[in-house]
Design an enzyme around this catalytic site. Structure first.
Site, mmCIF file in Angstrom:
data_model
loop_
_atom_site.group_PDB
_atom_site.id
_atom_site.type_symbol
_atom_site.label_atom_id
_atom_site.label_comp_id
_atom_site.label_asym_id
_atom_site.label_seq_id
_atom_site.Cartn_x
_atom_site.Cartn_y
_atom_site.Cartn_z
ATOM 1 N N ASP A 1 -80.625 85.081 -8.433
ATOM 2 C CA ASP A 1 -81.481 83.895 -8.498
ATOM 3 C C ASP A 1 -81.474 83.163 -7.154
ATOM 4 O O ASP A 1 -82.508 82.687 -6.687
ATOM 5 C CB ASP A 1 -80.985 82.962 -9.614
ATOM 6 C CG ASP A 1 -80.858 83.704 -10.943
ATOM 7 O OD1 ASP A 1 -81.871 84.162 -11.447
ATOM 8 O OD2 ASP A 1 -79.716 83.841 -11.436
ATOM 9 N N HIS B 1 -77.955 81.622 -16.198
ATOM 10 C CA HIS B 1 -78.889 82.643 -15.697
ATOM 11 C C HIS B 1 -79.968 82.815 -16.771
ATOM 12 O O HIS B 1 -79.936 83.739 -17.571
ATOM 13 C CB HIS B 1 -78.162 83.960 -15.428
ATOM 14 C CG HIS B 1 -79.093 85.070 -15.050
ATOM 15 N ND1 HIS B 1 -79.815 85.083 -13.881
ATOM 16 C CD2 HIS B 1 -79.447 86.203 -15.701
ATOM 17 C CE1 HIS B 1 -80.552 86.160 -13.825
ATOM 18 N NE2 HIS B 1 -80.364 86.866 -14.919
ATOM 19 N N GLY C 1 -76.602 103.328 -15.870
ATOM 20 C CA GLY C 1 -77.831 102.522 -15.973
ATOM 21 C C GLY C 1 -78.516 102.354 -14.628
ATOM 22 O O GLY C 1 -78.052 102.836 -13.588
HETATM 23 N N1 LIG Z 1 -77.425 88.667 -14.170
HETATM 24 C C1 LIG Z 1 -78.492 89.171 -13.584
HETATM 25 O O1 LIG Z 1 -78.932 88.641 -12.548
HETATM 26 C C2 LIG Z 1 -79.189 90.358 -14.142
HETATM 27 C C3 LIG Z 1 -78.724 90.962 -15.280
HETATM 28 N N2 LIG Z 1 -79.353 92.074 -15.770
HETATM 29 C C4 LIG Z 1 -78.769 92.674 -16.966
HETATM 30 O O2 LIG Z 1 -77.981 93.796 -16.580
HETATM 31 C C5 LIG Z 1 -77.845 94.669 -17.700
HETATM 32 C C6 LIG Z 1 -78.037 96.123 -17.264
HETATM 33 O O3 LIG Z 1 -79.309 96.313 -16.708
HETATM 34 P P1 LIG Z 1 -79.809 97.798 -16.311
HETATM 35 O O4 LIG Z 1 -78.781 98.534 -15.559
HETATM 36 O O5 LIG Z 1 -81.153 97.635 -15.709
HETATM 37 O O6 LIG Z 1 -79.980 98.390 -17.753
HETATM 38 P P2 LIG Z 1 -80.014 99.915 -18.238
HETATM 39 O O7 LIG Z 1 -80.658 99.887 -19.579
HETATM 40 O O8 LIG Z 1 -80.549 100.796 -17.185
HETATM 41 O O9 LIG Z 1 -78.471 100.256 -18.385
HETATM 42 C C7 LIG Z 1 -77.668 99.459 -19.181
HETATM 43 C C8 LIG Z 1 -76.471 100.256 -19.608
HETATM 44 O O10 LIG Z 1 -75.832 99.459 -20.577
HETATM 45 C C9 LIG Z 1 -75.214 100.292 -21.509
HETATM 46 N N3 LIG Z 1 -75.449 99.817 -22.865
HETATM 47 C C10 LIG Z 1 -76.571 99.682 -23.532
HETATM 48 N N4 LIG Z 1 -76.351 99.280 -24.792
HETATM 49 C C11 LIG Z 1 -75.055 99.173 -24.909
HETATM 50 C C12 LIG Z 1 -74.214 98.807 -25.951
HETATM 51 N N5 LIG Z 1 -74.695 98.460 -27.156
HETATM 52 N N6 LIG Z 1 -72.898 98.818 -25.711
HETATM 53 C C13 LIG Z 1 -72.403 99.116 -24.490
HETATM 54 N N7 LIG Z 1 -73.178 99.454 -23.469
HETATM 55 C C14 LIG Z 1 -74.479 99.494 -23.681
HETATM 56 C C15 LIG Z 1 -75.837 101.655 -21.379
HETATM 57 O O11 LIG Z 1 -74.834 102.504 -20.903
HETATM 58 P P3 LIG Z 1 -73.955 103.418 -21.857
HETATM 59 O O12 LIG Z 1 -74.862 104.131 -22.807
HETATM 60 O O13 LIG Z 1 -73.295 104.281 -20.876
HETATM 61 O O14 LIG Z 1 -73.015 102.472 -22.554
HETATM 62 C C16 LIG Z 1 -76.853 101.546 -20.270
HETATM 63 O O15 LIG Z 1 -76.750 102.602 -19.342
HETATM 64 C C17 LIG Z 1 -78.858 94.166 -18.738
HETATM 65 O O16 LIG Z 1 -78.145 93.401 -19.685
HETATM 66 C C18 LIG Z 1 -79.772 93.258 -17.937
HETATM 67 O O17 LIG Z 1 -80.359 92.278 -18.741
HETATM 68 C C19 LIG Z 1 -80.417 92.637 -15.145
HETATM 69 C C20 LIG Z 1 -80.931 92.060 -14.006
HETATM 70 C C21 LIG Z 1 -80.380 90.855 -13.435
HETATM 71 O O1 LIG Z 2 -84.221 89.054 -17.625
HETATM 72 C C1 LIG Z 2 -83.769 90.190 -17.568
HETATM 73 O O2 LIG Z 2 -83.651 90.956 -18.506
HETATM 74 C C2 LIG Z 2 -83.290 90.652 -16.229
HETATM 75 C C3 LIG Z 2 -82.721 89.531 -15.486
HETATM 76 O O3 LIG Z 2 -81.731 88.939 -15.875
HETATM 77 C C4 LIG Z 2 -83.376 89.094 -14.255
HETATM 78 O O4 LIG Z 2 -84.265 89.787 -13.735
HETATM 79 O O5 LIG Z 2 -83.013 88.039 -13.744
#
Ligand SMILES: NC(=O)C1=CN([C@@H]2O[C@H](COP(=O)(O)OP(=O)(O)OC[C@H]3O[C@@H](n4cnc5c(N)ncnc54)[C@H](OP(=O)(O)O)[C@@H]3O)[C@@H](O)[C@H]2O)C=CC1
Ligand SMILES: O=C([O-])CC(=O)C(=O)O
Length: 440
Positions: A246, A274, A101
């Site tokens: 954050d 979050h 991802g």
């Molecule tokens: N806590 C925080 O501060 C933040 C959290 N996030 C969260 O981080 C996560 C990843 O973001 P990002 O890398 O941009 O997303 P991407 O969509 O680029 O990648 C996410 C990965 O998750 C996997 N995925 C998707 N659906 C499923 C599923 N049903 N089961 C298992 N794996 C799955 C996929 O990999 P594969 O197909 O290999 O399984 C995919 O490559 C998101 O949930 C986003 O909301 C984002 C920003 C900040």
């Molecule tokens: O809201 C989202 O999907 C991504 C996220 O967590 C952030 O940017 O803080």
């Protein structure tokens, strides 16, 4: 040891003294060969012999439970030790889900370069993908190999959490499904929650009991709680949900408002979930060692501009970028790890969502709630005590806790028995206010 190598540079190459996959390390020594490895048990290869199989077709030289490796090498790993600087620490294993991802695409290269765990910390990267991301994961591995990072000792790719998490010292759980059109908040909680049931169980069965787990996939607080509830063999204190992003966002906005460089902004706690109920704490924040509220005296701005801006910054970024934060999230995961593996500066703290049991701020037990934390630098942490909680903070901290209680109630069936007391909470009908920062 039997190894799989997906890097084109290694195709047909014999791993020996002229191995082109060996880099010159910063200290001038030759780095060892990088290894993109299968999960086969060690000790299979004939010692000293190099075997390269090109484009191993499915079924030829490949077992049903093999991971994704296409090219494979066998060589005498004892040679490795000759190229390992004596000052290096023992190698650690870092497992990463969602490895193909966007966030991982930034993070993996930071980890492999040594800028996260330290310039003397060799790492094995274990990358978890899925059927969807099979070839993408091979591409990630190829790029990692092509970087010639001396500290990167091995890259393993796979689609089975139980295999990928084996022996992990750290598990960075980034993979989660984003919310799709027409999908309700409850659906997202339920769907992603299930991923963390499985991953929690896998960690319990195969990771080191001391494994540190950082959950990034949203909704990260509740996902972390689900995972730890299925992992009785792991210390529940070692589960974190990421709120460092954050905190970084809050520091930057305070610095801009005060007209100072952001390194002078310290002691910024994020309380709670979050989500849009998170509480970026300007009451205890400091700017250049002074109370932030003495430097920024515009209370209206702090309460009505700064606070909602941080709560919804993820959403604003999605509007502008068309996708959620990836690079800054990766940087904040790196910061989070550095916060745990280095001692916290005297008087300062960092934010992390951790198990609330026994916390000194009156937040109910059994939640994964963001608190100000300090670390001695050994990977552990303690919640900082004694911060000022005024009425303004109290009201919002409790609201965020209530939101987490509701989230927990909505996915009650996904929780395991470990580390959590019995609870009996109904899922509220209206979850409109339980938004991720990316949901407006
Ligand atoms: N806590 C925080 O501060 C933040 C959290 N996030 C969260 O981080 C996560 C990843 O973001 P990002 O890398 O941009 O997303 P991407 O969509 O680029 O990648 C996410 C990965 O998750 C996997 N995925 C998707 N659906 C499923 C599923 N049903 N089961 C298992 N794996 C799955 C996929 O990999 P594969 O197909 O290999 O399984 C995919 O490559 C998101 O949930 C986003 O909301 C984002 C920003 C900040
Ligand atoms: O809201 C989202 O999907 C991504 C996220 O967590 C952030 O940017 O803080």
């Amino acid at each position: 040891m039997r190894l799989a190598n997906v890097a084109p540079v290694a195709r047909g190459a014999r791993v020996g003294s002229s191995d082109p996959t060996r880099a010159v390390a910063a200290n001038g020594t030759r780095a060892p060969p990088r290894r993109t490895a299968s999960f086969d048990p060690p000790g299979r290869g004939e010692r000293g012999r190099t075997v390269v199989r090109r484009n191993t077709p499915a079924g030829v030289g490949r077992k049903a439970d093999d991971p994704l490796g296409v090219f494979r090498l066998e060589y005498d790993v004892s040679q490795d030790e000759k190229h390992r600087p004596k000052t290096w620490k023992p190698t650690i294993t870092v497992a990463v889900s969602g490895a193909a991802g966007q966030i991982s695409n930034h993070l993996l290269f930071k980890i492999a370069s040594g800028s996260v765990f330290g310039a003397d910390q060799p790492v094995i990267l274990r990358l978890l993908g899925s059927e969807r991301s099979r070839t993408a994961l091979e591409g990630v591995s190829m790029e990692l190999e092509d970087c010639l990072f001396p500290l990167l000792r091995e890259v393993d790719i796979g689609i089975d959490a139980r295999t990928v998490f084996a022996g992990a010292d750290w598990a960075l759980l980034i993979g989660a499904k984003p919310r799709g059109p027409g999908m309700e908040r409850g659906d997202l909680l339920e769907m992603n929650g299930k991923i963390f049931v499985e991953q929690g169980k896998a960690l319990n069965d195969v990771a080191k009991p001391t494994c540190k787990v950082i959950v990034v996939g949203n909704p990260c607080n509740t996902n972390a709680l689900i995972a730890l509830s299925h992992a009785p063999n792991l210390d529940p204190k070692n589960f974190h949900a990421l709120t460092k992003l954050d905190e970084n966002r809050a520091k930057c906005q305070l610095a801009i408002k005060a007209g100072v460089f952001y390194e002078t902004v310290t002691n910024v706690a994020i309380w709670g979930n979050h989500s849009t109920t998170q509480v970026p704490d300007f009451v205890n924040a400091k700017i250049d060692g002074k109370k932030a509220t003495d430097v920024i005296t515009d209370r209206e701005w702090l309460e009505s501009d700064f606070t909602p801006a941080i709560q919804t910054r993820g959403g604003l970024l999605i509007k502008k970028w068309g996708r959620s934060s990836a690079a800054s999230t990766a940087v904040s995961i790196a910061d989070h790890i550095r916060n745990l593996v280095n001692p916290t500066a005297p008087g300062d703290f960092f934010s992390s969502a951790v198990l609330s049991n026994g916390n000194p701020y009156g937040i109910p037990d059994g939640l994964c709630y963001s608190f100000p934390c300090r670390s001695k630098g050994d990977g552990s942490y303690e919640i900082v005590q004694g911060l000022e909680i005024n009425d303004w903070l109290r009201e919002r901290m409790d609201k965020s806790a209530e939101e987490l209680v509701n989230e927990k109630g909505c996915v009650g069936s996904l929780f395991g028995d470990a580390h959590l007391d019995e609870f009996d909470i109904q899922c509220p009908v209206d979850l409109d206010d339980t938004l991720l920062p990316g949901e407006m």
